[in-house]
Design a protein around this motif. Structure first.
Motif, PDB file in Angstrom:
ATOM      1  N   HIS A  67       7.979  10.121  -4.350  1.00 10.59           N
ATOM      2  CA  HIS A  67       6.965   9.051  -3.904  1.00 10.59           C
ATOM      3  C   HIS A  67       7.886   7.852  -3.281  1.00 10.59           C
ATOM      4  CE1 HIS A  67       3.124   6.204  -4.403  1.00 10.59           C
ATOM      5  NE2 HIS A  67       4.021   5.962  -3.648  1.00 10.59           N
ATOM      6  N   HIS A  69       8.398   5.856   0.837  1.00 12.87           N
ATOM      7  CA  HIS A  69       7.913   5.396   2.214  1.00 12.87           C
ATOM      8  C   HIS A  69       9.019   5.372   3.032  1.00 12.87           C
ATOM      9  CE1 HIS A  69       4.005   4.393   0.506  1.00 12.87           C
ATOM     10  NE2 HIS A  69       4.544   4.084  -0.600  1.00 12.87           N
ATOM     11  N   MET A 244       4.539   8.826   1.275  1.00 12.02           N
ATOM     12  CA  MET A 244       3.455   8.580   0.528  1.00 12.02           C
ATOM     13  C   MET A 244       2.680   7.688   1.537  1.00 12.02           C
ATOM     14  SD  MET A 244       2.130   9.891  -1.905  1.00 12.02           S
ATOM     15  CE  MET A 244       2.700  11.295  -3.076  1.00 12.02           C
ATOM     16  N   HIS A 387       1.365   6.388  -9.943  1.00 12.36           N
ATOM     17  CA  HIS A 387       1.569   5.242 -10.411  1.00 12.36           C
ATOM     18  C   HIS A 387       1.205   5.452 -11.964  1.00 12.36           C
ATOM     19  CE1 HIS A 387       3.187   3.869  -6.793  1.00 12.36           C
ATOM     20  NE2 HIS A 387       1.875   3.882  -6.204  1.00 12.36           N
ATOM     21  N   ASP A 454       9.292   4.996  -5.330  1.00 15.43           N
ATOM     22  CA  ASP A 454       8.424   4.156  -4.233  1.00 15.43           C
ATOM     23  C   ASP A 454       9.268   3.404  -3.398  1.00 15.43           C
ATOM     24  OD1 ASP A 454       6.159   3.466  -3.229  1.00 15.43           O
ATOM     25  OD2 ASP A 454       5.293   2.223  -4.956  1.00 15.43           O
TER      26      ASP A 454
HETATM   27 ZN    ZN Z   1       4.036   3.966  -2.547  1.00 10.80          ZN
END
Ligand code: ZN
Length: 550
Positions: A67, A69, A244, A387, A454
């Motif tokens: 996950h 970006h 993501m 999450h 993330d």
């Molecule tokens: Zn995210």
């Protein structure tokens, strides 16, 4: 047969349950051709074979970052980083230096802000004192809030407010002007646009495509930012990633990098389904899935947001937020609406990944996946929840029974890595700590676990993430949620590959799979859990090519 590359004298942890350990590995034409004892593997040495002596260090499958970006992370490498800074003086000094280095920049953008950087919630007036005469903005580390000064709000045309979709908000003050706090992606998109990064923000903000379609020169500027992100990830041992946010434009940028020989990882990019979209929008997801379906670039899944984040009290809870009777935030998709989308995406064979942080959002998401299973049969879809910062106990067994992937981020647990325990834990409330940031409990009840950072929400370093997974604190009323070393490594390799439907390609070291390999700077099994975060990556190989060497 002669191998292209042999890594030998290694402590190989294959993540293959049938042959968990080996001493050497041979690679040829982008694939693994042998894993085993030294003598057997070294027999594949020929005159052209590159021999790498691991000197007893750990060799693993290339890391799967489940996950992140990538596009935002790549762009943000060039921004100011204010993580760890507190108080107006520290911010003033940081921005003064950054402004001097970027005299022409239309927006001075900072990353890594916290909700407690100042003693009171940050306003444009606070930021005007940091730098009055040029537009500046700070993105919260969680990327769900941006704070902007008056010059930035003016330049973006939102000083007097802006209508936003539900869940996104330009916060207004008593004086009728924006306070400077911008909640969620569509509220801060105009400020991001000042910095020339509107195109790169579309994948997360609206899921739409750039219009007009960017020129080749603009694409080249954007590709360079993504390439920086890919290099950064390669340096952390990452060979596969699940982006993501996304749109076709993101895949086109990556495809351009592939043509330039700069695609150093396998990337999955979703279709971002927003609440206002009709079911026919899934046609676009199917088209992306059809057009990008090889070992390097794939779509195949739909990303949705069910709620926001705890720190801005936009995470949707089953119970009232402490000290706020009657307030639980709201889901971004009503239950029946989400179920309708989930049933249809599932029917079309699309995997679904839903950002759900509050226990209410997690329940809505499980309910929708259950509806899809009832409508279409429980197939091997591996729908995911991203999450899961809070979950009601009753939902854990349901999650496991439906085969839902728990895509969790060890660095997110407050106190585990860069995020402080407060104010987050107070916002959750002591009564709910026992069900917050579960990991071992989810795994223990049969949930499939995939780990991630993330990034750029937290540091993309897999070794730091491993350190967090191995040493994270427990919260009062809860149990120890640390996974063991092998389970944690699994969640960053084979577990992530499985969650991405890529276990037949990568995630384990097995003959026939892609030559995706990482060598660490030491022997991870002999490291104390507290020192795993200090280990490094010595070598990254993706598809047989060296993508990073320390
Ligand atoms: Zn995210």
């Amino acid at each position: 047969m002669q191998a292209d590359t042999i890594i030998t004298n290694a402590r190989v942890l294959t993540m293959d349950p049938d042959h968990p350990r080996a001493e050497a590995i041979a690679l040829k034409a982008g694939r693994i051709v042998a894993v085993g004892l030294r003598a057997a593997v070294e027999a594949l040495t020929g005159p052209q074979t590159q021999i790498i002596d691991a000197d007893g260090r750990t060799v693993l499958p290339g890391f799967v970052e489940s996950h992140l970006h990538l596009v935002l992370g790549g762009a943000e490498l060039a921004h100011l980083h204010v993580g760890g800074l507190y108080g107006p003086e520290a911010l003033r000094a940081a921005f003064a230096g950054f402004a001097a280095r970027h005299p022409e920049a239309p927006l001075l953008m900072a990353q890594g802000g916290t909700y407690t950087m100042l003693d009171a919630p940050m306003t444009r007036a606070d930021l005007d004192k940091v730098l009055p005469d040029r537009p500046i903005a700070i993105t919260a580390a969680d990327h769900h809030t941006v704070w902007a000064n008056t010059a930035a709000l003016k330049a973006a045309g939102i000083l007097h407010g802006m209508a936003c979709p539900h869940g996104h908000e330009v916060v207004m003050g008593a004086d009728g002007l924006a306070t400077g706090e911008l909640r969620e992606f569509e509220a801060f998109a105009p400020v991001i646009a000042l910095g020339g990064e509107a195109r790169l923000n579309l994948g997360i903000a609206t899921g739409e495509e750039p219009s007009p379609w960017p020129s080749e020169a603009e694409m080249a500027i954007d590709r360079a930012k993504v390439a920086a992100g890919l290099r950064h990830c390669a340096a952390h041992g990452i060979t596969s990633m699940v982006n993501m946010d996304g749109n076709r434009f993101t895949l086109d940028l990556l495809d351009g990098l592939r043509r330039e020989g700069k695609l150093s990882a396998r990337v999955k990019v979703p279709f971002h389904f927003k609440p206002h979209m009709g079911l026919e929008a899934l046609d676009r997801a199917e088209a992306m899935t059809r057009d990008f379906a090889d070992d390097w670039l794939q779509c195949g899944f739909v990303k949705m947001f069910m709620d926001g984040v705890i720190d801005s009290r936009t995470a949707y809870m089953l119970n009232d937020y402490p000290g706020q009777p009657g307030y639980r935030a709201e889901p971004l998709f009503a239950p029946a609406r989400f179920a309708e989308v989930a049933v249809e995406a599932d029917r079309r064979g699309l995997q679904i990944a839903v950002h759900a942080i509050g226990d209410g959002a997690v329940r809505n998401t499980i309910d929708g996946y259950a509806a899809a299973a009832r409508a279409n049969g429980l197939r091997d879809m591996r729908h995911r929840i991203e999450h899961i910062e809070l979950i009601d106990r009753a939902d854990i067994a349901r999650l496991a029974a439906l085969g839902i992937v728990a895509s969790v981020q060890p660095p997110h647990a407050p106190g585990a890595m860069d995020f402080a325990k407060q104010p987050t834990l107070d916002m959750i409330g002591a009564a709910r700590w026992q069900d917050a940031y579960l990991c071992a409990t989810l795994a223990g009840q049969g949930a499939r676990i995939a780990f991630a950072s993330d990034w750029p929400v937290t540091d993309v370093s897999v070794l730091r993430g491993l350190g967090a997974a191995l040493t994270r604190p427990s919260y009062a009323g809860g149990v120890n949620e640390c996974l063991g070393l092998m389970e944690s490594l699994h969640a960053y390799t084979a577990g992530g590959a499985w969650a991405a439907h890529r276990e037949g390609l990568t995630g384990t070291l097995r003959a026939g799979l892609a030559a995706d390999v990482v060598m660490l700077t030491g022997d991870i099994e002999s490291a104390r859990p507290e020192s795993v975060a200090d280990m490094g990556v010595a070598l990254t190989i993706c598809g047989g090519q060296i993508t990073y060497q320390a």
